[in-house]
Design a protein around this motif. Structure first.
Motif, PDB file in Angstrom:
ATOM      1  N   TYR A 179       1.040  -1.195   0.126  1.00 40.25           N
ATOM      2  CA  TYR A 179      -0.081   0.453   0.013  1.00 40.25           C
ATOM      3  C   TYR A 179       1.150   1.226   0.019  1.00 40.25           C
ATOM      4  O   TYR A 179       1.956   1.577   1.030  1.00 40.25           O
ATOM      5  CB  TYR A 179      -0.890   0.116   1.387  1.00 40.25           C
ATOM      6  N   ASP A 206      -3.024   6.412  -1.042  1.00 38.97           N
ATOM      7  CA  ASP A 206      -3.984   7.271  -0.883  1.00 38.97           C
ATOM      8  C   ASP A 206      -2.556   8.075  -0.942  1.00 38.97           C
ATOM      9  O   ASP A 206      -1.656   8.519  -0.392  1.00 38.97           O
ATOM     10  CB  ASP A 206      -4.460   6.837   0.769  1.00 38.97           C
ATOM     11  N   ALA A 216      -7.595   7.479   9.872  1.00 39.41           N
ATOM     12  CA  ALA A 216      -8.065   6.517  10.340  1.00 39.41           C
ATOM     13  C   ALA A 216      -8.562   5.683   9.297  1.00 39.41           C
ATOM     14  O   ALA A 216      -8.473   4.914   8.853  1.00 39.41           O
ATOM     15  CB  ALA A 216      -9.496   6.629  12.067  1.00 39.41           C
ATOM     16  N   ALA A 217      -9.135   6.712   8.356  1.00 42.09           N
ATOM     17  CA  ALA A 217      -9.789   6.229   7.120  1.00 42.09           C
ATOM     18  C   ALA A 217      -8.898   5.463   6.421  1.00 42.09           C
ATOM     19  O   ALA A 217      -8.615   4.677   5.728  1.00 42.09           O
ATOM     20  CB  ALA A 217     -10.146   7.570   6.296  1.00 42.09           C
ATOM     21  N   THR A 218      -8.101   6.168   6.792  1.00 44.74           N
ATOM     22  CA  THR A 218      -6.011   5.954   5.305  1.00 44.74           C
ATOM     23  C   THR A 218      -5.897   4.525   6.551  1.00 44.74           C
ATOM     24  O   THR A 218      -5.724   3.239   5.829  1.00 44.74           O
ATOM     25  CB  THR A 218      -4.934   6.385   5.237  1.00 44.74           C
ATOM     26  N   VAL A 219      -6.340   4.091   7.828  1.00 45.44           N
ATOM     27  CA  VAL A 219      -5.691   3.296   8.060  1.00 45.44           C
ATOM     28  C   VAL A 219      -6.998   1.732   8.474  1.00 45.44           C
ATOM     29  O   VAL A 219      -6.618   0.808   7.204  1.00 45.44           O
ATOM     30  CB  VAL A 219      -5.222   3.222   9.737  1.00 45.44           C
ATOM     31  N   ALA A 220      -7.909   1.541   7.667  1.00 45.44           N
ATOM     32  CA  ALA A 220      -9.389   1.048   7.409  1.00 45.44           C
ATOM     33  C   ALA A 220      -8.543   1.082   6.344  1.00 45.44           C
ATOM     34  O   ALA A 220      -8.541  -0.537   5.751  1.00 45.44           O
ATOM     35  CB  ALA A 220     -10.086   2.286   7.617  1.00 45.44           C
ATOM     36  N   LYS A 221      -8.774   1.430   5.122  1.00 48.54           N
ATOM     37  CA  LYS A 221      -8.284   0.746   3.634  1.00 48.54           C
ATOM     38  C   LYS A 221      -6.979   0.874   3.251  1.00 48.54           C
ATOM     39  O   LYS A 221      -7.239  -0.956   2.913  1.00 48.54           O
ATOM     40  CB  LYS A 221      -7.764   2.116   2.290  1.00 48.54           C
ATOM     41  N   LYS A 223      -5.720  -1.656   6.269  1.00 47.62           N
ATOM     42  CA  LYS A 223      -6.341  -2.850   6.810  1.00 47.62           C
ATOM     43  C   LYS A 223      -7.140  -3.754   6.029  1.00 47.62           C
ATOM     44  O   LYS A 223      -6.157  -4.227   5.431  1.00 47.62           O
ATOM     45  CB  LYS A 223      -6.922  -2.594   7.666  1.00 47.62           C
ATOM     46  N   ALA A 224      -8.041  -3.005   5.134  1.00 47.00           N
ATOM     47  CA  ALA A 224      -9.082  -3.965   4.331  1.00 47.00           C
ATOM     48  C   ALA A 224      -8.010  -4.324   2.941  1.00 47.00           C
ATOM     49  O   ALA A 224      -8.324  -5.590   2.067  1.00 47.00           O
ATOM     50  CB  ALA A 224      -9.880  -2.785   3.599  1.00 47.00           C
TER      51      ALA A 224
END
Lengths: 386, 317
Positions: A179, A206, A216-221, A223-224
């Motif tokens: 990523y 990102d 948080a949003a970047t981390v979620a991406k 992880k996913a």
């Protein structure tokens, strides 16, 4: 009546300012008398000494300081002073400082600017004043695209560092899913682009913002995406925060980042546990294993281990000092001296020879990988040329 | 547009967005309280929040807790947390009141025009930010202990819930309910509402206007202090200009919900946190602020006074 008087006075004040400014501009062109010995010259350092990325700038400034200290000891009758321009690493603050440096005719050369964004923002001013600069650390490739004349780079650029980081991810870490995040700065985006080119396909990408705190949003991406490696193009504050939040959210991969993160402050932000195992690249050799007496001298003067680019800054500062010693006391003479320079730096062991666009001779460019271990950045391996 | 990214991460984006929004909400309460009473945007409020983060961090460090320490027992952690909370609340509310006494009260005494207050506010903000900036070398500080675990506790609909998130969201709601009750049910709160509705009549009825104004700054400072500790728990990070971004977002949240309206501030904060997260996933993090402000403008077009409207003084507060 009073109002009129005030207006007249105001007008006079404005006129005086304009005249003063014009006079200041005129003195730019004036060169100190050639031939005679000029003894109050100054060497500039331009970079972040306070702010989010000051950790990087301070080491470089210290390298320059050490070089001057030694020079002034040997030449006590004709000293050179250090002039600091603290940009806080902010491209918006750079033009004003560049104008200040350009306007001070005693400043014969400049080590810096330290970062790519601020270099981009101030090259025009330096060119206008014919002020020779050698940056020890700004690695965005496009800085040398235009033939600036005054620009020199004492390290390899991200066309060396980016692909090397990419190869490290591919060949050494053998990561399948990577990523890529960058901070949208001149440096960060450039580096991330080079890494993506080498990797081909990535698990996701990102862009974050400098000074952003919540990722948080970047981390979620991340992880996913199932990525095992995260490449970050940017500087250490955002890198540390992003990694800290990613690890806290249960991501278990390895972060790889460039020279902008290669600093002990990165670990201070992320914390020992989160930072452990992070791989940091640099188009430079480890400053802690520099040649000669550099490391010992640095420790004696600064009372700390030399950080990233301290050795490069020391060596490029010495190029200017050699020039002054050789009687190059005008900016034009100094520029000609640097353009024709061919000598080996005593700390880095690199042979400094600049191409026409100001880039370091490509055969001299090397890229190292460092690793965070037990709360410290330690050198790991030189990344082989591709 | 990446809808799959949004839907795949929807539960997690929601929980993290609500947590972030809860911090915005607490800061937004400070803007809204002062605006409700004085019709003044207290731009220095962002710094009131920032000094709180430093106060808590320094307290924790002084007690010997840092980020590389392994988490200690629940009781000790709670004790240390409360010590930090008290320090942050004390420093933040003292700063807020000091700003009122030095930057606003002298102007009010001389009946200065509203523009003077605005400049005074911005000036106060810069002064505080620069003092802390110089004192801390403008460096980033990450040296904060993990007092509340950020390891997942349980999972709801695919979203992992951590103790930090629970503490922040529940804490913020408790603070709001407490503040709402205080304003609506106590004698001091009645004074605040009276001054908000009609300062002159309130003064005629024997309400001490100066004291009420001091009180709203104090309350705003308390909320900011709590927000500061929550931000420390969530990010474990602070620096001298941290307040700027949070202040801007919290102010946005206050306007979104209806500035002057306590419940509106909280609603606006939570909404902004969610919108930011969803936008980051949908169109990329680089568009986060753009989307957030487009949403703000869209809301203001249909409801010019914000979602719940302006009303600290009126019955709805």
């Amino acid at each position: 009546m009073r109002q009129q008087l005030a207006r007249v006075l105001g007008g006079v004040a404005v006129l005086a300012l304009v005249a003063g400014g014009a006079a200041a501009c005129k003195s730019d062109d004036a060169t100190p008398g050639a031939g005679s010995k000029v003894c109050d010259l100054k060497l500039g350092f331009f970079g972040a000494l306070t702010g989010d990325a000051a950790g990087l700038g301070i080491h470089m400034r210290n390298g320059v300081k050490l070089a001057l200290e030694q020079y002034n000891k040997d030449n006590a009758d004709c000293k050179v002073a250090l002039e600091e321009y603290d940009s806080q690493g902010d491209p918006a603050k750079a033009p004003a400082l560049a104008t200040k440096a350009a306007g001070d005719t005693k400043v014969i050369g400049l080590v810096g600017p330290a970062f790519s964004g601020e270099t981009e923002a101030s090259l025009d001013t330096f060119k206008g004043a014919n002020l020779p600069i050698i940056t020890p650390s700004a690695t965005r490739p496009s800085l040398s695209d235009k033939d600036w004349g005054v620009f020199h780079r004492g390290v390899g650029n991200d066309l060396a560092q980016g692909p090397a980081a990419g190869r490290y991810i591919k060949d050494v870490l053998k990561a399948e899913k990577v990523y890529v995040v960058d901070d949208q700065s001149a440096y960060g985006t450039g580096l991330a682009t080079e890494v993506v080119k080498v990797l081909g396909t990535v698990a996701g990408q990102d862009k974050v913002q400098v000074k952003q705190v919540d990722f948080a949003a970047t981390v979620a991406k991340i992880k996913a995406s199932g990525a095992t490696v995260l490449f970050f193009g940017g500087y250490y504050t955002e890198a540390g925060l992003l990694l800290k939040q990613a690890k806290a959210a249960g991501w278990n991969g390895v972060m790889v980042a460039g020279d902008g993160v290669n600093d002990a402050n990165f670990i201070k932000v992320a914390g020992d546990a989160a930072a452990e195992g992070t791989v940091l690249t640099c188009p430079c050799a480890p400053a802690t294993s520099a040649k000669g007496s550099f490391v010992a001298d640095y420790k004696a003067l600064i009372n700390a281990e030399p950080g990233t680019y301290a050795d490069v800054s020391y060596d490029v500062a010495k190029i200017f000092l050699e020039g002054i010693k050789a009687g190059k006391t005008t900016r034009a003479d100094m520029l000609a001296f640097i353009d024709g320079y061919n000598g080996t730096g005593s700390a880095t062991g690199v042979t400094y020879k600049f191409e026409k666009n100001g880039e370091l001779d490509p055969t001299q460019v090397l890229v190292w990988a460092f690793e965070v271990k037990g709360g410290a950045v330690v050198p790991k391996v030189e990344i082989p040329k591709g | 547009m990446d809808f799959s990214e949004l839907f795949r991460n929807f539960p997690e984006l929601t929980t993290t967005g609500l947590t972030q929004g809860a911090i915005y909400a607490l800061v937004a309460l400070g803007y809204t309280l002062v605006y409700g009473v004085l019709r003044l945007i207290n731009f220095a409020h962002s710094e009131v929040f920032m000094v709180g983060t430093f106060a808590a961090m320094w307290t924790w460090n002084a007690l010997g807790f840092n980020q590389n320490l392994s988490p200690s027992g629940v009781l000790i952690s709670a004790g240390v947390l409360i010590a930090g909370l008290l320090a942050a609340v004390a420093v933040s509310s003292a700063t807020a009141v000091a700003v009122e006494l030095t930057a606003y009260r002298p102007l009010r005494k001389r009946n200065a025009p509203p523009l003077a207050f605005l400049i005074s506010a911005i000036g106060a903000s810069f002064v505080i930010m620069e003092i802390i900036g110089i004192a801390t070398d403008r460096a980033p500080y990450g040296n904060m202990p993990e007092l509340v675990s950020n390891k997942p506790l349980f999972t709801i609909l695919g979203a992992e819930i951590t103790p930090v998130q629970i503490v922040i969201v529940v804490g913020a709601l408790v603070m709001l309910v407490g503040l709402d009750w205080f304003i609506n049910n106590t004698r001091l709160g009645r004074g605040v509402r009276a001054v908000a509705q009609d300062p002159d009549s309130a003064a005629l009825m024997g309400v001490n206007k100066g004291r009420v104004i001091g009180l709203v700054f104090l309350l705003g400072g308390v909320m900011a202090g709590v927000a500061a500790v929550f931000a420390n728990l969530k990010y474990g990070f602070t620096k001298f200009n941290l307040g700027f971004l949070f202040g801007l977002k919290a102010f946005t949240a206050a306007v979104l919900g209806g500035i002057g309206n306590l419940r509106g501030a909280v609603l606006g904060g939570l909404l902004l946190g969610l919108v930011e997260n969803y936008a980051s996933a949908l169109v990329g993090t680089q568009f986060r602020d753009l989307v957030a402000f487009v949403v703000l403008i869209a809301v203001l077009m249909f409801r010019p006074t914000g979602i719940l409207g302006e009303s600290l003084g009126r019955a709805r507060a």
